[in-house]
Design an enzyme around this catalytic site. Structure first.
Site, mmCIF file in Angstrom:
data_model
loop_
_atom_site.group_PDB
_atom_site.id
_atom_site.type_symbol
_atom_site.label_atom_id
_atom_site.label_comp_id
_atom_site.label_asym_id
_atom_site.label_seq_id
_atom_site.Cartn_x
_atom_site.Cartn_y
_atom_site.Cartn_z
ATOM 1 N N TRP A 113 0.838 -1.211 0.000
ATOM 2 C CA TRP A 113 0.000 0.000 0.000
ATOM 3 C C TRP A 113 0.863 1.247 0.000
ATOM 4 C CZ3 TRP A 113 -4.203 -1.276 -2.012
ATOM 5 C CH2 TRP A 113 -4.859 -2.469 -1.673
ATOM 6 N N ASP A 186 -1.879 6.758 6.398
ATOM 7 C CA ASP A 186 -2.884 5.821 5.882
ATOM 8 C C ASP A 186 -3.149 4.833 7.010
ATOM 9 O OD1 ASP A 186 -4.345 3.786 4.764
ATOM 10 O OD2 ASP A 186 -2.930 3.331 3.141
ATOM 11 N N LYS A 210 -11.961 -2.151 6.622
ATOM 12 C CA LYS A 210 -11.175 -3.031 7.493
ATOM 13 C C LYS A 210 -11.704 -2.951 8.930
ATOM 14 C CE LYS A 210 -8.643 -3.336 3.761
ATOM 15 N NZ LYS A 210 -7.487 -2.528 3.469
#
Ligand SMILES: *Cc1c(COP(=O)(O)O)cnc(C)c1O
Length: 381
Positions: A113, A186, A210
């Site tokens: 990511w 993030d 999530k």
């Protein structure tokens, strides 16, 4: 929340608490006037068919934002937005809004990511003209730890971007770094999981799927003053500017109304279950149980180095398998685990092995049951 007796270790979209599923489902059939599914008058309409400008949705939207401040500790000096496009859209919007020629956008590369965020900064730099610097990386050791930051960042640094939890490789920052440069985080896969200083970030974001709700809604928060002081955004489409969304109270265009409700329900659940500190206790117990098993096993080998281990995504290989048999044994492990009611344990294709995602809503009982299954699998060979 399908049939009982399935423990869902999915990395995302992920498990939500049963109460949240129930309330969300009931709001789809008929929304209650106080935006809770359990009490309040039915309004005669589904959440999915009402205007995002209606007072019923306004109660959901403002309620969700109030809970972001209250439950996640995001300061009042921060704007809070519920955007679409996932965390991945933020990878592009951040350099579009905050980088400019003569400045250096700094990134820590801790996995896939982070790497995607870096890639987008480089693409945006083709027109914005800024530099992209990877100031620390654990790529050369297969992302098995959180690397140390250099003693100083480039002089023209405009921000430092970090990924607080690395969903795929299973590593996690112990706490948000404290540097003079504004930190952008993030926090998609560990927001609200424990106190770790996320509220100190100048800018933060998290795809909800999530730890906060369903896919299709992304929580964004930022220090208003800092964003207001950023370079002009010539050439940036209106919808990709944070200012556009903030100026319209987060309703520039139609938001994900269902996502906003589920995010609100999820934050209420966190609040009612001990808050972020309560989550931390539960999450630590779950992670400890798994890592203790992995560390004492001669079959399973954890991927993340201690000191960098994620409490949300526990990743391991069957590294103790006889040589040449690891892949086949891993396949059999996942197959037998699935048959025994443990869903979603297959590791990400880029990390391999197995992964147990144990987000806030995941019950300790599921971890205990998995540990027993794993010990039995190892014992019988
Ligand atoms: C899942 C994930 C993403 C990607 O989120 P999308 O909403 O699919 O764009 C980004 N960062 C992290 C840390 C993630 O876990």
């Amino acid at each position: 929340m399908a049939a009982s007796q399935i423990f869902n270790f999915s990395a995302g979209p992920a498990i939500l608490p049963p109460e949240v599923f129930e309330r969300a489902a009931s709001s789809v059939l008929e929304l209650r006037s106080n935006a809770h599914a359990r009490d309040g008058e039915g309004i005669g309409l589904s959440l999915l068919e009402i205007s995002h400008r209606s007072k019923d949705f306004d109660a959901i939207h403002t309620g969700a934002i109030a809970l972001v401040h209250e439950v996640l500790g995001i300061p009042d000096s921060c704007e809070v937005l519920l955007l679409q496009g996932g965390a991945s859209l933020q990878f592009g919007m951040i350099p579009l809004n905050f980088a400019a020629a003569g400045r250096t956008a700094c990134y820590v590369d801790t996995g896939s990511w982070s790497a995607n965020a870096i890639k987008e900064s480089k693409v945006v730099a083709e027109t914005r003209g800024h530099e992209t610097a990877v100031v620390a990386s654990s790529k050369s050791s297969s992302y098995d730890h959180i690397p140390a930051l250099p003693a100083s960042l480039p002089e023209q640094a405009c921000y430092l971007h970090v990924t607080s939890n690395n969903t795929i490789f299973g590593t996690e920052w112990e706490s948000l770094p404290e540097v003079d440069t504004p930190v952008i985080v993030d926090a998609s896969s560990n927001i609200g999981s424990r106190p770790m200083g996320l509220e100190r970030a100048t800018f933060g974001y998290a795809g909800a799927q999530k730890n906060l709700g369903p896919s299709g809604v992304t929580l964004v928060w930022y220090q208003r003053e800092w964003v207001a002081a950023q370079p002009p955004q010539a050439g940036v489409p209106m919808i990709l500017r944070y200012k556009t969304h903030a100026d319209k109270g987060g309703l520039y265009n139609t938001p994900n109304t269902f996502g906003a409700l589920v995010l609100k329900l999820m934050l209420e659940w966190v609040r009612d279950n001990g808050g972020v500190a309560g989550m931390a206790t539960r999450n630590q117990a779950k992670a400890d149980a798994l890592y203790t098993l992995l560390d004492s096993s001669s079959l399973y080998t954890p991927l993340a180095k201690s000191g960098s281990r994620s409490r949300m995504n526990v990743v391991w290989r069957l590294g103790g398998a006889p040589s040449g048999q690891e892949d086949a044994l891993t396949k059999r492990f996942v197959k037998e685990a699935t048959a025994a009611g443990f869903s979603g344990l297959q590791g990400h294709r880029s990390a391999g092995g197995c992964r147990a995602s144990i987000y806030n809503a995941f019950p300790l009982a599921g971890v205990t049951a998995l540990c027993e299954f794993m010990q039995e699998f190892e014992r019988k060979g």
